[in-house]
Design an enzyme around this catalytic site. Structure first.
Site, mmCIF file in Angstrom:
data_model
loop_
_atom_site.group_PDB
_atom_site.id
_atom_site.type_symbol
_atom_site.label_atom_id
_atom_site.label_comp_id
_atom_site.label_asym_id
_atom_site.label_seq_id
_atom_site.Cartn_x
_atom_site.Cartn_y
_atom_site.Cartn_z
ATOM 1 C CG HIS A 123 30.727 15.305 16.247
ATOM 2 N ND1 HIS A 123 30.680 16.458 16.993
ATOM 3 C CD2 HIS A 123 31.841 15.403 15.487
ATOM 4 C CE1 HIS A 123 31.732 17.213 16.691
ATOM 5 N NE2 HIS A 123 32.446 16.596 15.784
ATOM 6 C CG ASP A 200 25.295 15.268 13.182
ATOM 7 O OD1 ASP A 200 25.539 15.874 12.120
ATOM 8 O OD2 ASP A 200 26.166 14.981 14.024
ATOM 9 C CD GLN A 203 31.525 13.901 8.718
ATOM 10 O OE1 GLN A 203 31.948 13.733 7.582
ATOM 11 N NE2 GLN A 203 32.177 14.650 9.604
ATOM 12 C CE LYS A 226 31.971 18.495 9.931
ATOM 13 N NZ LYS A 226 33.377 18.345 10.312
ATOM 14 C CB CYS A 366 34.432 15.613 18.144
ATOM 15 S SG CYS A 366 35.528 17.016 18.034
#
Lengths: 412, 154
Positions: A123, A200, A203, A226, A366
């Site tokens: 991302h 990261d 997700q 999220k 993104c």
């Protein structure tokens, strides 16, 4: 316990509405998720009963607010199995978390000529902070290639990560391809080469059990919104050995120990990084979201999403002219499905599906380098969460077929 | 079914312009070139103009984007060919109003582009329709220097 997933929709008032005269099917969960009543009530209750500033003031409300705010930190610690709340920093979200690492740690350890390694599936928030760091320091930013199914090319990964690599920063789960990366295996390799591993997790944390000690990464970032918490709250987990050495990026109230005219000292971890009045209500909302997710169970949520993907994939593969991106096997991925209909631009797809009440994302997500890599200007993306059902999946397929029909043959 | 509403947006004329775009390609004798991007969706458009004695004598566009942005570009080239710079800018301004629900004085000059008035009911898609027209404005306003840029989100 068998969780009645179809019943969970009742916890989300926003899902009970019509959009363009059709019942809403919300499939943009990789962008942000809806908030259950329990989270909204927790935020409201905080403002109704306990609103005050944290970490100062001796009055009762200040104490209540502090206990709730720090109580959420402990919930986060337990949720990701961090060793200590000192290693759990509240941030604005994943973007802020990664920027902090790139600025504070990056400026400390990276020198001219060093390598920073990321991948083509990142991302923008896990690309640009490293790009900027590389530019500041004269370091090299390297990208790990992907396989045809959109998974990390492990041979290329092993070639690119060397003794010259200072930092490796990779996504745990791709926001476009849904692919789950083998973080522990990669972390071991990075450590063997003497590098620092940053993950990261934006997700991943909302969709599967995450244990930061089992992953052994040096830093792990994720966002509250999220995972059903309000916007504006996120987390940076970091190993104490790094956080101790790192300098804060913001200075002011809440983060100081003693302030002299010409110099000051910082509070201990984690507060030395949290300058200014924090997002107290957001942190409390995040705590309530974790309670909600834990009641359902993270393993079950992952299974539920993978079951939906396994149900959907054969139906999608039957549609002529539909291109699917990412791994074919449901067990290699989460509930994120990127796709394109041949000859129809994804924006047109998203508008048409919206007319059918189905909310999907269209664009570059993104992840422009990934789009270039896939040779697509953009894709459409459906992303599922725990409140999505088989009926939602059916409606998605139906709307997709109708959309394709409309653009290729028009209405009869 | 709700897709019937889409007819307001995707009329046959629009689909035709998207599938068979007019004046798509490269203009060798261009006096002004510009590339404009819509950073939120990744659409890119190049507009090339040949301006002689203040008249747009030829125009081409190229790029990638959705049905709305590509058909709008195609319609734009039809509308401005042979017009003076001032008239082209006036049409661009008028078109910008039309896709936001406004009235047009020069419906005839806008031609097929009037078909995009239905975009006003789809606020998320207005920028798709205006991309090529903003490129045109920027190209003409920069007096032929044709700097590249991004669509402003105001």
């Amino acid at each position: 316990m068998t969780v009645p997933y179809a019943e969970l929709k009742k916890d989300f008032k926003i899902l009970d509405q019509h959009v363009n005269d059709e019942p809403l099917v919300y499939l943009d969960n990789a962008a942000t998720t809806q908030k259950p009543e329990a989270v909204l009530k927790a935020v409201e209750a905080y403002y109704h009963t306990s609103n005050a500033n944290v970490h100062r003031g001796v009055h009762t409300l200040a104490e209540r607010a502090t206990v709730q705010y720090e109580g959420s930190r402990e919930k986060v610690r337990r949720f990701i199995n961090a060793p200590d709340t000192a290693e759990v920093l509240f941030t604005r979200g994943t973007t802020t978390s990664l920027n902090w690492v790139a600025r504070s740690l990056g400026d400390m350890v990276v020198e001219a000529g060093d390598d920073i390694v990321i991948s083509y599936m990142e991302h923008h928030s896990n690309i640009i902070p490293w790009q900027q760091l590389a530019k500041r320091k004269g370091a090299n930013l390297k990208y790990i290639e992907l396989t045809d199914e959109g998974m990390l090319d492990m041979a290329d990964l092993k070639a690119k990560i060397t003794e010259n690599t200072k930092i490796v920063s990779l996504t745990h789960v791709s926001n476009v391809l849904g692919v789950v990366n083998p973080i522990r295996e990669i972390t071991d390799y990075v450590h063997e080469k003497g590098g620092i591993m940053v993950v990261d997790g934006a997700q991943a944390v909302p969709h599967m059990p995450v244990d930061v000690q089992a992953l052994d990464a040096d830093f792990y970032a994720f966002s509250g919104h999220k995972m059903m918490a309000p916007t504006g709250i996120g987390v940076l987990y970091g190993k104490r050995k790094w956080l101790e050495k790192m300098e804060p990026l913001e200075f002011g109230g809440e983060m100081i120990d003693f302030v002299d005219l010409q110099d000051s000292t910082w509070k201990e971890l984690p507060w030395k990084f949290e300058a200014g009045t924090p997002n107290i209500a957001g942190a409390i909302g995040l705590g309530a979201a974790i309670d909600y997710l834990e009641t359902i169970g993270m393993s079950g949520i992952m299974d539920h999403e993978q079951n939906l993907v396994a149900y959907l994939m054969p139906k999608l593969e039957e549609i002529d002219g539909l291109t699917l991106f990412g791994p074919k096997k449901a067990s290699d991925r989460t509930g994120v499905i990127a796709f394109n209909i041949d000859g129809v631009h994804p924006h047109d797809v998203a508008t048409a599906m919206d007319m059918e009440g189905v909310a999907v994302r269209a664009g570059h997500h993104c992840a422009q380098p990934l789009m270039t890599y896939l040779n697509q200007p953009a894709t459409a993306r459906a992303s599922f969460y725990l409140y999505n059902t088989v009926a939602d999946a059916d409606k998605f397929v139906e709307a997709l077929k109708a959309t394709k029909e409309f653009f290729l043959h028009g209405l009869d | 079914m709700a897709l019937t509403k889409l007819d307001q947006l995707y009329r046959a004329v629009i689909l035709d312009h998207s599938k068979n775009p007019r004046r798509r390609g490269v203009l060798d004798k261009a006096t002004t070139k510009i590339e404009l991007k819509n950073p939120t969706c990744g659409d890119v458009i190049q507009v090339q103009l040949a301006v002689e004695d203040n008249i747009i004598t030829d125009v081409r566009f190229d790029g990638s984007g959705c049905t709305i942005s590509m058909s709008s570009a195609s319609m734009m080239t039809e509308a401005i060919l042979g017009k003076s710079v001032e008239d082209a800018l006036m049409l661009a301004d008028e078109f910008s109003g039309v896709v936001q629900g406004g009235e047009a004085e020069h419906k005839h000059e806008l031609g097929d582009a009037m078909m995009l008035s239905g975009v006003s009911k789809f606020p998320a898609r207005i920028k798709c329709a205006t991309l090529s027209w903003k490129a045109l404005e920027k190209a003409l306003e920069t007096d032929g220097t044709g700097v590249d840029g991004q669509l402003k989100h105001d």
